[in-house]
Design a protein around this motif. Structure first.
Motif, PDB file in Angstrom:
ATOM      1  N   ASN B   7       0.773  -1.031  -0.010  1.00  0.00           N
ATOM      2  CA  ASN B   7      -0.254   0.026   0.109  1.00  0.00           C
ATOM      3  C   ASN B   7       0.919   1.153   0.088  1.00  0.00           C
ATOM      4  N   GLN B   8       2.080   1.056  -0.325  1.00  0.00           N
ATOM      5  CA  GLN B   8       2.714   2.356  -0.524  1.00  0.00           C
ATOM      6  C   GLN B   8       3.297   2.585  -1.820  1.00  0.00           C
ATOM      7  N   TYR B   9       3.131   3.780  -2.478  1.00  0.00           N
ATOM      8  CA  TYR B   9       3.701   3.851  -3.873  1.00  0.00           C
ATOM      9  C   TYR B   9       5.007   5.039  -3.497  1.00  0.00           C
ATOM     10  N   PHE B  10       6.035   4.495  -4.431  1.00  0.00           N
ATOM     11  CA  PHE B  10       7.294   5.271  -4.070  1.00  0.00           C
ATOM     12  C   PHE B  10       7.520   6.174  -4.928  1.00  0.00           C
ATOM     13  N   VAL B  11       7.526   7.362  -4.308  1.00  0.00           N
ATOM     14  CA  VAL B  11       7.715   8.818  -5.291  1.00  0.00           C
ATOM     15  C   VAL B  11       9.197   9.291  -5.064  1.00  0.00           C
ATOM     16  N   PRO B  12      10.067   9.080  -5.909  1.00  0.00           N
ATOM     17  CA  PRO B  12      11.258   9.532  -5.581  1.00  0.00           C
ATOM     18  C   PRO B  12      11.777  10.825  -5.106  1.00  0.00           C
ATOM     19  N   HIS B  13      12.529  11.105  -4.189  1.00  0.00           N
ATOM     20  CA  HIS B  13      12.998  12.618  -4.212  1.00  0.00           C
ATOM     21  C   HIS B  13      13.394  13.119  -5.302  1.00  0.00           C
ATOM     22  N   ALA B  72      20.568   5.517 -10.509  1.00  0.00           N
ATOM     23  CA  ALA B  72      19.590   5.878  -9.350  1.00  0.00           C
ATOM     24  C   ALA B  72      18.342   4.684  -9.203  1.00  0.00           C
ATOM     25  N   VAL B  73      17.954   4.602 -10.443  1.00  0.00           N
ATOM     26  CA  VAL B  73      16.957   3.573 -10.358  1.00  0.00           C
ATOM     27  C   VAL B  73      17.251   2.308 -10.016  1.00  0.00           C
ATOM     28  N   GLU B  76      17.659   2.330  -6.458  1.00  0.00           N
ATOM     29  CA  GLU B  76      16.318   2.165  -5.626  1.00  0.00           C
ATOM     30  C   GLU B  76      15.649   0.661  -5.746  1.00  0.00           C
ATOM     31  N   LYS B  81      12.902  -0.467  -3.011  1.00  0.00           N
ATOM     32  CA  LYS B  81      11.856   0.637  -2.943  1.00  0.00           C
ATOM     33  C   LYS B  81      10.515   0.367  -3.996  1.00  0.00           C
ATOM     34  N   TYR B  82      10.743  -0.422  -4.910  1.00  0.00           N
ATOM     35  CA  TYR B  82       9.609  -0.899  -5.778  1.00  0.00           C
ATOM     36  C   TYR B  82       9.195  -2.312  -5.493  1.00  0.00           C
ATOM     37  N   TRP B  85       3.311  -2.603  -7.229  1.00  0.00           N
ATOM     38  CA  TRP B  85       2.667  -1.608  -7.519  1.00  0.00           C
ATOM     39  C   TRP B  85       3.555  -0.696  -8.745  1.00  0.00           C
ATOM     40  N   SER B  89       3.773  -0.027 -13.231  1.00  0.00           N
ATOM     41  CA  SER B  89       3.950   1.261 -13.684  1.00  0.00           C
ATOM     42  C   SER B  89       4.815   1.134 -14.632  1.00  0.00           C
ATOM     43  N   PHE B  90       6.007   0.601 -14.482  1.00  0.00           N
ATOM     44  CA  PHE B  90       7.344   0.297 -15.215  1.00  0.00           C
ATOM     45  C   PHE B  90       6.984  -0.608 -16.611  1.00  0.00           C
TER      46      PHE B  90
END
Lengths: 530, 302
Positions: B7-13, B72-73, B76, B81-82, B85, B89-90
């Motif tokens: 239930n967490q969507y990762f939004v990168p900084h 960076a990807v 992560e 982090k991914y 969900w 997207s990817f």
């Protein structure tokens, strides 16, 4: 029921401030704001160019500029207005509003989102730099072929054409990246319970727009690449001596160019029904019919391109096919018009500025659509082609249908975005000035076109003088009344009456459940839609 | 949506790479324009050399930023982090991107068909007395009717040869089809968690990709030095080099991505459940493969 939070990678850091915030941001609201600001600036730049054009056309003969410079202005005006003003405005709203409307924490691919925006300023530099270079004696100015790049003129042209080709490349990458992001967001980030057929109409409009962009922008990229090799590497794609054909470029260009018209309009067709239902205080009429019509228009738009060059030479069966298929688009469009009007029918309507723009938009865009139907007629088009009739027609679709639609959206969502109400009185004045000046600018051009005045020529026959003078005066009025718009936006951003969360009495949708302005990270818990 | 177990969507900084990447592209584009400016005006010859350096600088910035960004990807991804969900997207993003690449190649295939079906027969249909295109045979492959256009004379090179399908092109078809099989073999190994087979399969795929590019280099060299077939050889030369050139460019990018994936396989970055990086590149490779089949059929064979 799932509650959703985003991982705040940002929480571990301080937010960068100043320019670094905007250069590095991955927040959909920040990026949306940048798109909208960029669009407004470029709208003024493109507008200033067209005032130069209208000033030159105030009287017959050459007064202010050389024909070469005039040609550069019309080409860059069009490219800027289409690619740097209208498209970024629609994308800016997509960034701001789609996550709020579908209950998403952010856009699906935030870093890509940032890249999509930051490709735009370089492309604007590439478009306008040749003007500056010419001042220093480098090259002969910007692209002078009109926005359509037709060879052989574009093969012969100076370095301005190369700059425009690469500007189109960067703009194309930006559009494709933005579209990928929107498609992914709409398919993957909707709140639990929001099925595709419950999506707000704006989301539908943008989904189809994004599909069109992904399918057609790369074709334009391919076409201008062939132009580049024809210019510099000795290929003969568009030269008959080597077996090529300049008309092939027109096919490739308009395979992109016609869907582009719908790319500019579909997002507007998305949010106008939302505005109409808000201020009519009754549900949107014919949601399903509208969605299917949008699909039908999107699908038809990629198979009708050759109606832009009926006079260039095509076999008769091809002419007939492109005429009938073009006219077929008016059927789903008529369904849309019916739904828009029926949405207002017997509603308890009020006419705040967004509604004024929306209703005015229906009428003016209707004129644009009907004059388009005339142009689609092969027999009649021989008379209209490349005349001012065409210029007036596409300004009714792209200025009234595009820009004025976007303005309706700006007034509609500005209180939500800034948390302040704009000045309603000023907004109404802006609407009436814009609507009247716009009609006064372009109605004379219909008549000029019918009387035979060709487009893209800085000089004209004496009998066209009066109508051109009216058009020029009105164009200046139209241009300067946009300063009211800018002033209203700036004042609204700086302060003003606090806006409520719902802003409009009849507003429906998830974006109105958030505070005004919404928090930096909205929907950290995804809502559930029933 | 109900399927989101995580239930967490990762939004990168925030990231500076995208905006510097755009600056890199701007530099590269302007540099390119200056370096070819002399074609259009002799006065601009002095721009040529600074233009080249500008282009190189832009290319360096662009490449560096792409690697930093992808790095960076990867970081992560390695720090988990991914989840499902983000992974979805990817996937949707990559499919959409490949669709846009298909549209890009459609422009060039469309050009090829247009020239063969419309413009070449058209040119043959004109009355020889009123055109410069005398004695022109509208057969494909064609190098154009010849004549003077825009003041430049286009001379038909009588000794020009055309590409044969059953030589290097057939070998290249074999190489790419085999590489499509080896990457699938590697994927099966990844799902079965068989590291040796995975690395072997990836290594074979990279080798086949490089072999393909080598064959294409030989083919281009032959075309320019022995066959008289160049970009400037009219309709056939232009479409041949444009289609195979852009395909070769995509194979080059694909091979670089495969090498990165091979290194990541050797470092053990992928698990049987979590390996979108691998799959994305595999999809891209299959796309390049399919485009080649189109090229083999329509450019070399028919």
């Amino acid at each position: 029921m799932s509650t959703t939070t985003i991982t705040h990678d940002e929480e571990h850091h301080d937010h960068p401030t100043g320019i670094m915030r905007w250069l590095t941001t991955t927040n959909h609201k920040d990026i949306g704001t940048m798109y909208l600001t960029f669009s407004l600036i470029m709208f003024l730049v493109g507008g200033a160019m067209v005032l130069g054009i209208r000033a030159e056309l105030f009287q017959p003969g050459l007064q202010l500029m050389k024909p070469e410079f005039y040609n550069q202005l019309i080409g860059v005006h069009a490219l800027i207005m289409i690619f740097s003003a209208l498209m970024p405005a629609a994308t800016g709203f997509a960034n701001w509003m789609i996550p709020l409307q579908i209950g998403a924490p952010d856009m699906a691919l935030p870093r890509l989102n940032n890249w999509g925006f930051w490709l735009l300023p370089p492309s604007a530099i590439l478009l306008t730099l040749p003007f500056t270079l010419a001042l220093f004696g480098i090259g002969d100015g910007a692209i002078a072929t009109g926005w359509t790049f037709y060879p052989p003129l574009s093969v012969q042209g100076g370095i301005g054409v190369d700059f425009a080709i690469f500007a189109v490349h960067l703009l194309g990458i930006s559009s494709v990246m933005g579209s990928i992001n929107i498609i992914v967001t709409l398919f993957n980030m909707r709140a639990p319970g929001m099925t595709l057929m419950k999506m707000p109409m704006f989301a539908w409009g943008w989904l189809i727009t994004a599909f069109l962009l992904v399918a057609t922008i790369p074709v334009l990229a391919g076409a201008v690449t062939m132009l580049l090799t024809d210019r510099h590497f000795g290929t003969h794609f568009f030269s008959a001596a080597g077996g090529g054909d300049p008309i092939m470029f027109q096919h490739l260009f308009w395979f992109f160019g016609h869907p582009e018209v719908y790319i500019l309009l579909l997002p507007v067709w998305g949010f106008i029904p939302q505005i109409l239902q808000t201020f009519s205080r009754k549900p949107m009429y014919g949601y399903k019919a509208q969605v299917y019509s949008l699909w039908a228009i999107g699908a038809l738009s990629v198979v009708v391109w050759a109606h832009h060059f009926f006079t260039a030479g095509m076999p008769v069966p091809a002419l007939l096919y492109f005429m009938y298929s073009t006219m077929a688009i008016s059927l789903p469009l008529a369904v849309l018009f019916f739904c828009w009007i029926k949405t207002m029918w017997r509603g308890s309507m009020t006419f705040e500025t967004p509604m004024l723009f929306a209703v005015g938009w229906i009428i003016l865009f209707g004129i644009g659509g009907l004059t388009g139907l005339v142009l689609a007629d092969v027999a009649a088009d021989a008379q209209y082609h490349n005349s001012y009739f065409v210029v007036a027609h596409f300004h009714y679709t792209l200025f009234a249908g595009g820009i004025m639609g976007i303005m309706a959206g700006v007034y509609y969502w500005l209180p939500k975005m800034t948390g302040h109400m704009y000045n309603e009185k000023l907004g109404k004045v802006h609407f009436w000035l814009t609507a009247i000046a716009f009609n006064m600018t372009f109605i004379p051009q219909f008549f000029l076109g019918l009387a035979g005045m060709p487009r893209r020529i800085p000089d004209y026959a004496i009998q066209f003088t009066e109508f051109n003078e009216i058009s020029t005066i009105a164009a200046f009025a139209l241009g300067f009344s946009q300063l009211l718009f800018v002033y209203n936006i700036v004042m609204c951003v700086k302060g003003g009456k606090k806006a409520t969360d719902k802003v409009w009495e009849g507003a429906v949708g998830l974006e109105w459940t958030l505070s005004s302005p919404p928090p930096y990270h909205s929907f950290t818990e995804q809502p559930t839609v029933n | 949506m109900a399927s989101h177990l995580e239930n967490q969507y990762f939004v990168p900084h925030g990231s500076i790479y995208p905006s510097i990447l755009s600056v890199g592209l701007l530099t590269m584009a302007s540099g390119f324009i200056f370096s070819v400016a002399i074609d259009k005006s002799k006065d601009l010859a002095y721009l040529q050399s600074p233009g080249k350096w500008m282009m190189i600088l832009g290319a360096v910035i662009t490449t560096a930023m792409v690697f930093k960004w992808m790095g960076a990807v990867i970081t992560e991804s390695l720090t988990n982090k991914y989840k499902g969900w983000e992974d979805k997207s990817f996937r949707i993003g990559m499919i959409t991107f490949i669709c846009s690449e298909v549209a890009f190649f459609m422009a060039f295939f469309g050009t090829l068909f247009y020239m063969r079906i419309i413009s070449i027969p058209d040119l043959a249909g004109y009355d020889a007395d009123i055109t410069p295109y005398k004695n022109f045979l509208a057969t494909w492959p064609s190098q154009g009717p010849g004549g003077i256009v825009l003041g430049n004379e286009f001379k038909v090179n009588a000794g020009m040869e055309f590409m044969k399908p059953w030589g290097l092109a057939a070998i290249n078809t074999g190489l790419l089809l085999t590489s499509g099989a080896t990457i699938t073999w590697a994927h099966w190994a990844l799902i079965k968690n068989n590291r040796t087979q995975l690395i072997l399969g990836m290594f074979a795929t990279v080798a086949l990709g490089i072999a393909f590019l080598a064959c294409q280099a030989v083919e281009y060299h032959e075309a320019y030095t022995h066959m008289g077939l160049t970009l400037g050889s009219g309709a056939y030369g232009a479409t041949f080099f444009m289609l195979t050139g852009f395909h070769g460019f995509h194979v080059t990018l694909g091979t670089i991505m495969l090498i990165v994936i091979l290194i990541r396989c050797m470092k053990g970055h992928f698990t049987p459940e979590h390996h979108f990086g691998f799959e994305g590149v595999a999809w891209y490779w299959h796309f390049v493969d399919v485009v080649w089949l189109g090229l083999f059929i329509f450019v070399y064979w028919l």
